[in-house]
Motif scaffolding. Structure first.
Motif, PDB file in Angstrom:
ATOM      1  N   LYS A  93      48.071  40.702  34.404  1.00 32.20           N
ATOM      2  CA  LYS A  93      49.225  40.698  35.316  1.00 32.20           C
ATOM      3  C   LYS A  93      48.826  40.294  36.731  1.00 32.20           C
ATOM      4  N   LYS A  94      47.603  40.625  37.114  1.00 31.85           N
ATOM      5  CA  LYS A  94      47.148  40.340  38.477  1.00 31.85           C
ATOM      6  C   LYS A  94      46.486  38.968  38.599  1.00 31.85           C
ATOM      7  N   GLY A  95      46.509  38.202  37.528  1.00 35.44           N
ATOM      8  CA  GLY A  95      45.972  36.847  37.606  1.00 35.44           C
ATOM      9  C   GLY A  95      44.522  36.721  37.206  1.00 35.44           C
ATOM     10  N   GLY A  96      43.941  37.793  36.720  1.00 35.51           N
ATOM     11  CA  GLY A  96      42.563  37.733  36.260  1.00 35.51           C
ATOM     12  C   GLY A  96      42.469  37.297  34.802  1.00 35.51           C
ATOM     13  N   ALA A  98      42.124  48.248  37.311  1.00 35.57           N
ATOM     14  CA  ALA A  98      42.286  46.791  37.312  1.00 35.57           C
ATOM     15  C   ALA A  98      42.728  46.289  38.677  1.00 35.57           C
ATOM     16  N   ASN A  99      43.646  47.003  39.299  1.00 30.24           N
ATOM     17  CA  ASN A  99      44.099  46.587  40.630  1.00 30.24           C
ATOM     18  C   ASN A  99      42.937  46.558  41.618  1.00 30.24           C
ATOM     19  N   TYR A 100      42.085  47.580  41.539  1.00 25.32           N
ATOM     20  CA  TYR A 100      40.945  47.625  42.463  1.00 25.32           C
ATOM     21  C   TYR A 100      39.988  46.471  42.162  1.00 25.32           C
ATOM     22  N   LYS A 147      40.794  44.296  45.267  1.00 25.03           N
ATOM     23  CA  LYS A 147      39.869  44.779  46.307  1.00 25.03           C
ATOM     24  C   LYS A 147      38.467  44.211  46.123  1.00 25.03           C
ATOM     25  N   ALA A 148      37.962  44.254  44.874  1.00 24.34           N
ATOM     26  CA  ALA A 148      36.601  43.755  44.631  1.00 24.34           C
ATOM     27  C   ALA A 148      36.578  42.244  44.445  1.00 24.34           C
ATOM     28  N   GLY A 149      37.746  41.629  44.185  1.00 22.77           N
ATOM     29  CA  GLY A 149      37.831  40.175  44.065  1.00 22.77           C
ATOM     30  C   GLY A 149      37.199  39.606  42.809  1.00 22.77           C
ATOM     31  N   LYS A 150      37.128  40.401  41.740  1.00 27.44           N
ATOM     32  CA  LYS A 150      36.528  39.941  40.480  1.00 27.44           C
ATOM     33  C   LYS A 150      37.659  39.552  39.515  1.00 27.44           C
ATOM     34  N   LYS A 151      37.688  38.273  39.120  1.00 24.98           N
ATOM     35  CA  LYS A 151      38.793  37.804  38.276  1.00 24.98           C
ATOM     36  C   LYS A 151      38.360  37.363  36.884  1.00 24.98           C
TER      37      LYS A 151
END
Length: 408
Positions: free
Chosen positions: A215-218, A180-182, A186-190
């Motif tokens: 958690k990362k806003g996606g 998920a972090n990647y 990194k890939a910018g897919k939300k």
């Protein structure tokens, strides 16, 4: 009874050796340095439970052959004094019921000292209690569902489930968030859609991925389930396309993931499909995985590790062009953990039922430098090696794009 059977096996083995070698010493086997090993105490067996037929056989055969390599090397080095080792490989067909049959067969053999396997977390759930009942250590090279070691409340109230169960790979509560972090950072897919096969491994991994995306806003824009043996995904493709996701995460394995990726693209949704270690195989690409698709897998890329060079060279020498696949190096390390613990357990004595408690203790305290790095277990039986890697399809192969540990 067990000691008697072991010695009986030794007699049979020694008899065959006499016939084959015609006059050689019937209590020795050729070693690796021109000498010979004392095998007068008999033959002991390392079991393997993995899919050796069916759609996941590429992974299972890599597991089987890598365990065989570890056993061959141990025999050449006379690692277990007084004994010859052999492998008994059982085909679970990636099916929990077949896995239970395989475990039952191995558990009735008094010479089985440990089992390498399984590949599938769902199969492990049926195998674990059977092997525990006979105090047979099980070391998985590939199971990643965290509940197998720490129970369903693995994040908030972890509790050891089976004292005979260990694994040498990282778990999905690390792999899912790492992916998920990647994907988000990194890939910018939300905006991400989730598809799973509904099984223990696939659903569990997708659940951990989803929590970290939030958690990362996606945003998880939708969830769908397919059958692991489905081939026509047109209905799911239509539903997912309508959600306009920027990426799709698939919880499952490559036999469905490859065609799914192709059908998503053919259906007009040309976005990256990402999955876990279950899709990280060349067959994913062969079955339709496309440029830009992503996968995570346990450990660092085997070919990049100095610790794995000897394993890779020995495997190629023994099996030629056959692939050790995603879990070969882990299977080799799992087998060596069993062999190392066995050598310590029988040192100066003989194998028998009375040694089984000591064998479990010695697997739990095993520490060695393996092909995948340090091999060691924590209090739950999980590997202390938490390394993971993100791979991306580039042309007709996987390229590794990020290796590390999940740090939150």
């Amino acid at each position: 009874m067990r000691k008697h059977l072991v010695k009986s096996a030794a007699i049979v083995g020694a008899t065959l050796l006499v016939v084959a070698a015609c006059g050689t010493n019937d209590k020795t086997e050729a070693g690796g340095t021109g000498g010979s090993c004392d095998t007068s105490k008999g033959t002991l067996t390392v079991g393997v439970v993995a899919p050796l037929s069916g759609n996941l056989s590429a992974l299972g055969i890599g597991i089987k052959q890598s365990a065989e390599l570890a056993v061959d090397e141990a025999n050449k080095k006379c690692t277990v004094k007084g004994y010859k080792l052999q492998v008994s490989a059982q085909d679970d067909e990636a099916n929990p019921a077949k896995g239970a049959q395989a475990a039952t067969k191995l558990s009735t053999d008094p010479n089985v000292v440990g089992v390498v396997g399984t590949l599938n977390s769902s199969v492990a759930q049926t195998v674990q209690p059977i092997l525990q009942g006979k105090k047979i250590p099980q070391v998985s090279p590939a199971n990643t569902n965290p509940s197998l070691t720490r129970g369903n409340e693995f994040l908030t109230a972890p509790k050891r489930q089976f004292d005979n169960y260990f694994r040498v790979c990282a778990t999905d509560d690390l792999q899912g968030p790492f992916a998920a972090n990647y994907m988000v950072e990194k890939a910018g897919k939300k905006k991400i859609a989730i598809i799973t096969d509904g099984k223990t491994y696939g659903k569990g991994l997708a659940d951990e991925f989803s929590k970290q995306v939030a958690k990362k806003g996606g945003t998880i824009v939708g969830n769908e389930t397919i059958g692991e043996k489905d081939t026509d995904f047109s209905g799911v493709v239509s539903k997912i396309k309508a959600l306009a996701p920027e990426a799709v995460y698939y919880g499952g394995e490559y036999p469905a993931a490859g065609p799914l990726s192709k059908q998503l693209k053919d259906g007009g949704l040309n976005v990256p499909l990402m999955g876990g270690d279950g899709i990280y195989d060349q067959k994913f690409i062969d079955l339709g995985g496309k440029e830009g698709d992503l996968a995570t897998s346990v450990g660092a890329p085997t070919e990049s590790l100095d610790t794995a060079k000897a394993f890779v060279n020995a495997y190629k020498e023994k099996f030629g062009k056959e692939d050790y696949a995603a879990y070969g190096a882990f299977s080799y390390d799992a087998a060596n953990a069993i062999i190392g613990a066995l050598a310590k357990t029988v040192e100066g004595g003989e194998w028998g039922d009375a040694k089984r408690d000591a064998m479990l203790t010695n697997v739990g305290s095993y520490s060695g430098s393996g092909a995948t790095g340090e091999v060691k277990f924590d209090q739950y039986g999980d590997s202390t090696n938490k390394v993971l890697t993100v791979y991306q399809v580039a042309g007709t192969k996987w390229d590794d794009v990020q290796t590390g540990e999940y740090t939150g």
